[in-house]
Write a protein that holds these residues in place. Structure first.
Motif, short mmCIF file in Angstrom:
data_model
loop_
_atom_site.label_atom_id
_atom_site.label_comp_id
_atom_site.label_asym_id
_atom_site.label_seq_id
_atom_site.Cartn_x
_atom_site.Cartn_y
_atom_site.Cartn_z
N ILE A 59 0.85 -1.20 0.00
CA ILE A 59 0.00 0.00 0.00
C ILE A 59 0.88 1.24 0.00
O ILE A 59 0.70 2.16 -0.81
N GLY A 60 1.86 1.27 0.90
CA GLY A 60 2.76 2.43 0.98
C GLY A 60 3.49 2.66 -0.33
O GLY A 60 3.56 3.79 -0.83
N ARG A 61 4.02 1.60 -0.91
CA ARG A 61 4.74 1.74 -2.19
C ARG A 61 3.82 2.24 -3.29
O ARG A 61 4.19 3.08 -4.10
N ASP A 62 2.58 1.73 -3.33
CA ASP A 62 1.60 2.21 -4.32
C ASP A 62 1.32 3.70 -4.15
O ASP A 62 1.00 4.39 -5.11
N LEU A 63 1.41 4.18 -2.90
CA LEU A 63 1.15 5.60 -2.62
C LEU A 63 2.40 6.46 -2.82
O LEU A 63 2.37 7.66 -2.58
N GLY A 64 3.50 5.85 -3.23
CA GLY A 64 4.72 6.61 -3.51
C GLY A 64 5.67 6.72 -2.33
O GLY A 64 6.69 7.41 -2.42
N ILE A 65 5.35 6.06 -1.21
CA ILE A 65 6.22 6.12 -0.03
C ILE A 65 7.39 5.15 -0.23
O ILE A 65 7.20 4.04 -0.73
N SER A 66 8.59 5.57 0.16
CA SER A 66 9.77 4.71 0.01
C SER A 66 9.80 3.63 1.09
O SER A 66 10.20 3.89 2.22
N ILE A 67 9.35 2.46 0.71
CA ILE A 67 9.38 1.28 1.58
C ILE A 67 10.09 0.20 0.76
O ILE A 67 9.80 0.05 -0.43
N PRO A 68 11.05 -0.50 1.35
CA PRO A 68 11.75 -1.54 0.56
C PRO A 68 10.78 -2.58 0.02
O PRO A 68 9.74 -2.86 0.62
N LYS A 69 11.14 -3.16 -1.13
CA LYS A 69 10.29 -4.19 -1.76
C LYS A 69 10.08 -5.36 -0.81
O LYS A 69 11.04 -5.87 -0.23
N PRO A 70 8.82 -5.82 -0.66
CA PRO A 70 8.55 -6.96 0.22
C PRO A 70 8.63 -8.31 -0.50
O PRO A 70 8.29 -8.43 -1.67
N TYR A 71 9.08 -9.31 0.24
CA TYR A 71 9.16 -10.68 -0.26
C TYR A 71 8.58 -11.63 0.78
O TYR A 71 8.66 -11.35 1.98
N ILE A 72 8.06 -12.76 0.32
CA ILE A 72 7.76 -13.87 1.22
C ILE A 72 8.78 -14.94 0.91
O ILE A 72 8.92 -15.37 -0.24
N VAL A 73 9.52 -15.34 1.95
CA VAL A 73 10.67 -16.22 1.76
C VAL A 73 10.40 -17.57 2.43
O VAL A 73 10.09 -17.62 3.63
N LEU A 74 10.53 -18.62 1.66
CA LEU A 74 10.38 -19.98 2.20
C LEU A 74 11.73 -20.43 2.74
O LEU A 74 12.72 -20.47 2.00
N ALA A 75 11.77 -20.75 4.04
CA ALA A 75 12.99 -21.31 4.64
C ALA A 75 12.75 -22.78 4.92
O ALA A 75 11.76 -23.15 5.54
N THR A 76 13.64 -23.63 4.43
CA THR A 76 13.52 -25.09 4.66
C THR A 76 14.64 -25.53 5.60
O THR A 76 15.63 -24.81 5.75
N PRO A 77 14.49 -26.70 6.21
CA PRO A 77 15.56 -27.19 7.09
C PRO A 77 16.93 -27.24 6.41
O PRO A 77 17.95 -26.98 7.04
N GLU A 78 16.94 -27.54 5.10
CA GLU A 78 18.22 -27.63 4.36
C GLU A 78 18.98 -26.30 4.34
O GLU A 78 20.18 -26.27 4.14
N SER A 79 18.25 -25.19 4.51
CA SER A 79 18.94 -23.88 4.46
C SER A 79 19.68 -23.57 5.76
O SER A 79 20.32 -22.53 5.87
N ASN A 80 19.58 -24.49 6.74
CA ASN A 80 20.20 -24.28 8.05
C ASN A 80 19.73 -23.00 8.73
O ASN A 80 20.50 -22.34 9.43
N TYR A 81 18.48 -22.66 8.50
CA TYR A 81 17.90 -21.50 9.18
C TYR A 81 17.46 -21.94 10.57
O TYR A 81 16.90 -23.02 10.72
N PRO A 82 17.62 -21.13 11.61
CA PRO A 82 18.34 -19.86 11.65
C PRO A 82 19.85 -20.02 11.82
O PRO A 82 20.59 -19.09 11.59
N ASN A 83 20.31 -21.23 12.21
CA ASN A 83 21.76 -21.48 12.25
C ASN A 83 22.01 -22.98 12.18
O ASN A 83 21.11 -23.79 12.38
N ILE A 84 23.26 -23.31 11.90
CA ILE A 84 23.63 -24.71 11.68
C ILE A 84 23.38 -25.58 12.92
O ILE A 84 22.99 -26.73 12.83
N GLU A 85 23.59 -24.98 14.11
CA GLU A 85 23.40 -25.75 15.36
C GLU A 85 21.93 -26.11 15.59
O GLU A 85 21.62 -27.18 16.08
#
Length: 266
Positions: A59-85
């Motif tokens: 909404i903000g971006r559509d109104l011309g406000i500088s907001i960084p581009k949003p993403y939805i990110v899929l994190a899987t166990p293989e990505s070691n998110y949030p850390n390897i431990e």
């Protein structure tokens, strides 16, 4: 063309970010749905907050406000998110934000930039894009200096909107603080100046919000894949109704006293 959220898959974590963050935030490499590798700031949010963060960014971006581009990110166990431990055991969705390498205003003040320089620049940005009115509309109580990025000249980016549109709130009342207005209110020392500011807001920025089409926001954020319909409807209804009260809400925030009648005996 309306903005929409991009989808991506987490490839690897570069670093954990220690700002005064409520939610764990990581700088990460992701693969976007277009097959590009990009660096995003990713944070873990509950589904409702994920939707709010995505919707408000669009909404903000559509109104011309500088907001960084949003993403939805899929994190899987293989990505070691949030850390390897301690990797996650099942896939989760993260909110991803385009990486803007400006420091936030707290940092800038720590670096010794003069506050008397920041406020006029912020004030100009508000005049151009209606940030105060936008925050009042979305009931954003969290616009502190850590959530405003600044290039040191005249360019700001506004981040972190997961606290906006709080659940179970009445859309016709002020909610919490409008922190940006608190910072700018010293610009309006008289009732007349406050009234001018309000008139300008209503003329320049309120119509864009009032005319904004909310009915496709769930498609553009893929909300129906991770959130109940009633939560999606709540945001749409809240914003549609609240925009009709915006003048009253800002009037209360500015605490405008009725003018004395001209010629009244003092």
């Amino acid at each position: 063309i309306m903005n929409k959220v991009k989808r991506a898959t987490l490839l690897s974590i570069q670093q954990e970010i220690y700002e005064k963050n409520v939610n764990p935030t990581h700088k990460a490499v992701v693969l976007t749905e277009d097959g590009e590798e990009v660096i995003l700031y990713c944070k873990e949010l509950a589904p409702r907050e994920l939707f709010v963060e995505c919707a408000i960014a669009l909404i903000g971006r559509d109104l011309g406000i500088s907001i960084p581009k949003p993403y939805i990110v899929l994190a899987t166990p293989e990505s070691n998110y949030p850390n390897i431990e301690h990797p996650i055991s099942a896939p989760i969705l993260l909110f991803g934000s385009e990486s803007i390498e400006y420091p936030n205003l707290f940092r800038k003040l720590e670096e010794g930039i003069d506050k008397s320089f920041i406020l006029p620049a912020l004030s100009q940005c508000d005049d151009d894009y209606g940030i105060v009115l936008f925050d009042e509309w979305i009931a954003n109580t969290d616009r502190h200096f850590g959530n405003i990025l600044f290039d040191g000249g005249d360019k700001f980016f506004f981040i972190d909107h997961d606290c906006a549109v709080p659940s179970y709130c009445q859309c016709e009342v002020t909610i919490g603080q409008n922190k940006l207005l608190n910072s700018l209110i010293q610009n309006f020392p008289t009732e007349e100046k406050k009234q001018q500011y309000l008139d300008n807001c209503m003329l320049k920025h309120a119509p864009k919000c009032a005319n904004y089409t909310l009915n496709d926001i769930s498609e553009r954020t893929f909300a129906q894949t991770y959130l109940e319909r009633k939560e999606i409807n709540y945001l749409e209804n809240f914003l549609q109704k609240r925009v009709t009260y915006i003048s009253n809400l800002l009037h209360q925030r500015l605490n405008i006293k009725q003018q004395e009648l001209f010629g009244a005996i003092h």
